[in-house]
Each structure stands twice: as C-alpha cells, then as structure tokens.
Design a protein around this motif. Structure first.
Motif, short mmCIF file in Angstrom:
data_model
loop_
_atom_site.label_atom_id
_atom_site.label_comp_id
_atom_site.label_asym_id
_atom_site.label_seq_id
_atom_site.Cartn_x
_atom_site.Cartn_y
_atom_site.Cartn_z
N PRO A 1 -8.48 -6.85 -3.51
CA PRO A 1 -8.46 -6.30 -2.15
C PRO A 1 -7.05 -6.11 -1.59
O PRO A 1 -6.77 -5.08 -0.97
N ALA A 2 -6.18 -7.10 -1.81
CA ALA A 2 -4.82 -6.99 -1.28
C ALA A 2 -4.05 -5.88 -1.99
O ALA A 2 -3.30 -5.12 -1.36
N ILE A 3 -4.23 -5.77 -3.31
CA ILE A 3 -3.55 -4.70 -4.06
C ILE A 3 -4.02 -3.34 -3.56
O ILE A 3 -3.21 -2.44 -3.31
N TYR A 4 -5.33 -3.19 -3.41
CA TYR A 4 -5.88 -1.91 -2.95
C TYR A 4 -5.37 -1.55 -1.56
O TYR A 4 -4.91 -0.43 -1.31
N LEU A 5 -5.44 -2.50 -0.62
CA LEU A 5 -5.04 -2.20 0.76
C LEU A 5 -3.53 -2.00 0.87
O LEU A 5 -3.07 -1.20 1.69
N ASP A 6 -2.77 -2.72 0.07
CA ASP A 6 -1.31 -2.53 0.08
C ASP A 6 -0.96 -1.11 -0.37
O ASP A 6 -0.01 -0.50 0.12
N GLN B 1 -2.16 1.60 2.72
CA GLN B 1 -1.89 1.24 4.11
C GLN B 1 -1.83 2.45 5.03
O GLN B 1 -2.19 2.37 6.20
N ASP B 2 -1.36 3.57 4.50
CA ASP B 2 -1.21 4.75 5.36
C ASP B 2 -2.55 5.31 5.83
O ASP B 2 -2.59 6.18 6.71
N GLN B 3 -3.67 4.83 5.29
CA GLN B 3 -4.99 5.29 5.73
C GLN B 3 -5.45 4.57 7.00
O GLN B 3 -6.44 4.98 7.62
N TYR B 4 -4.73 3.51 7.39
CA TYR B 4 -5.19 2.68 8.50
C TYR B 4 -4.13 2.62 9.60
O TYR B 4 -2.92 2.59 9.32
#
Length: 290
Positions: free
Chosen positions: A102-107, A110-113
């Motif tokens: 999850p952290a790898i994916y969200l890192d 980030q520009d989507q949020y």
C-alpha cells in the motif's frame, strides 16, 4: 508543583547511588545535586534520604518515590510524543501498513490525491496497530484484518493485493500465462527483506525454494538487472520507483491458494470525515491486475 528536572536527578541518583557519580553523569557539581534533592524533599514534604557524614542514600520513601518518578518521566515523554504526533497529523495523512504494497503504491501515485501523504519508515506490527493509531504514530494503517473489537477504531475494505513472479524471458516459465506455487518449487528468489505477511506466505507455500533476502531495495533492483533469479511483484509494487524497467523479464500471476491478501484502511473513528473520502478515492483507483 513538582519540578520534572528534580525527578530526573532523583532517578539518576537511584541508578548511580552516590552524589559524585550522579553529578558526573549529569555534568553538574555534587553540591548542585545535594541542593536539588533537598528542594525535592521540600516540594514533596517528606524525607527521601538518610544522611551520614559525606554520604546520603535513599530511604524506603525515597526508593518508592524514585520508582514512581520513572513512571512520571515516561508519561511526560509519552505526552510530548503524542502531542507532537497529533500536531503533525493535522497537516498531512501519515500512512502505515503491515505489508509494503500500500505505501509503495500510494507513494508512486501521490499526484492523484489532493491530500499530502507521508509514510511510516517501517512496517507496522499487528500487535502495534491499535496503540500506533491511538498515539498518533500513524493516522491511517493498512491492515490485513478488519478491526472489530475496539469502539474507537474502524476499518474499511480497500482491495486485494495479488502476488506474481517476474522471470527471465528465457526461463521455462516465461511462456506460461500463470503459475502455481508448485511450479516454483526448488527455485531461488531474490526477495526484499521487509515484506510483512508475504514472507510467511512464500516460505510456507513454495516447496524447497531458497530466498535470498535483501535489505536495500536499490541493491535488490540492481541484482535483478545482473542476475536471472526470479523476483516477486504484486499489483501494488510492480510499478515501484525502486524498479527499473526490465524488458528481459516477464511478469506472471500466481494462481493458487494464498496468492492474495485483503487490505483494509484502519483509522480512529474521529478521523472518519477526513479519511473515508480519501479511502474511497484509493479504492476506486486500486490496481486490480498486472
């Protein structure tokens, strides 16, 4: 009101046993320690020491107060840490997880949020999930189980993380559309060391395999460039910034029991107004394949 610094000196004295050793540890003079201990006695209204010529030592009351002082000092540290974590938490969403995906994916996305995201440097242990949320170590933790037994905490299902293997294009497995754990029997794999629950899954399900664990992700990626050992990927980690594009490898989904885990966003109930909208966006964008 009792001076915290006096309690700190008392605890040091209890540990070292003499004025000179206490003064040396605190980098002050012995008379300063003597004055501080007398001041603490005055503030408490009790005698903490028995005194002899050129020597003082804790009496029974002093020993009790020293033990209680340790608890007070720890509580003071915990309060400071909690206050600092809470203040920082208001500025961004600090994310923890029990597995790295999850952290790898969200890192990487980030520009989507619109929210500013930060990430805990280490994986969260299952037994620390509740305390880390309540102490504001993390505002949001991705867990593999829904938390149901604490009224202050709730969980929201986000999606699944699916396991795959990435093999050299000349491997006998390269032509397969999917593989089973049995197909991977006896192979050697280069694996990131901190992969949470996935470590138990691969070790328990792949017979006679060897796992070459690597602490540094950049070093692991370099190994994959110069060696043909297969590596593991998931739908969340495949596009990690640590992975260089590799045209010589083919990613193959693992189709077998225990090839995926469910992931929940877990948070304090009072954070729901902020975190639920964010988590709904995450769930909507969650990658479902390779």
């Amino acid at each position: 009101m009792i001076d915290i610094e006096l309690l700190e000196e008392l605890v040091v004295f209890e540990e070292y046993g003499t004025l000179s050793a206490t003064a040396e540890h605190l980098m002050i003079t012995a008379p300063s320690v003597t004055r501080a201990m007398k001041k603490l006695e005055d503030q408490l209204g009790v005698k903490l020491f028995d005194r002899e010529v050129n020597r003082i030592y804790l009496n029974k009351t002093g020993k009790l107060v020293a033990e209680k002082a340790k608890l007070v000092l720890q509580a003071e540290k915990d309060l400071q840490k909690t206050a600092t974590n809470f203040d920082k938490m208001q500025q961004y969403i600090n994310i923890g997880a029990v597995s790295p995906g999850p952290a790898i994916y969200l890192d990487n996305s980030q520009d989507q949020y619109k929210q500013e995201l930060t990430f805990c440097p280490n994986l969260i242990k299952d037994e620390d999930i509740i305390s880390d949320l309540k102490n504001y170590q993390a505002r949001l933790i991705f867990t593999t189980d829904e938390i149901l037994d604490d009224k202050e905490i709730e969980s929201m299902f986000i999606g699944t993380e699916q396991l795959a293997v990435k093999v050299d294009k000349n491997s006998p497995l390269a032509n397969k559309k999917s593989v089973t754990y049995k197909d991977l029997s006896g192979l050697s794999f280069v694996v990131a060391r901190n992969i949470g629950i996935w470590k138990d899954i691969i070790e328990e399900n792949i017979p006679n395999a060897k796992f070459l664990y690597q602490q540094d992700l950049n070093a692991l990626d370099m190994l994959t460039q110069i060696q043909t050992f297969p590596v593991f990927r998931t739908n969340l980690t495949e596009y990690s910034k640590y992975h260089e594009p590799d045209a010589d490898r083919i990613i193959i989904p693992i189709e077998d029991e225990n090839n995926s885990i469910e992931l929940f966003g877990t948070y304090l109930v009072d954070q729901r107004p902020i975190l639920q909208p964010f988590l709904k966006d995450v769930a909507q964008n969650w990658p479902t394949g390779f």
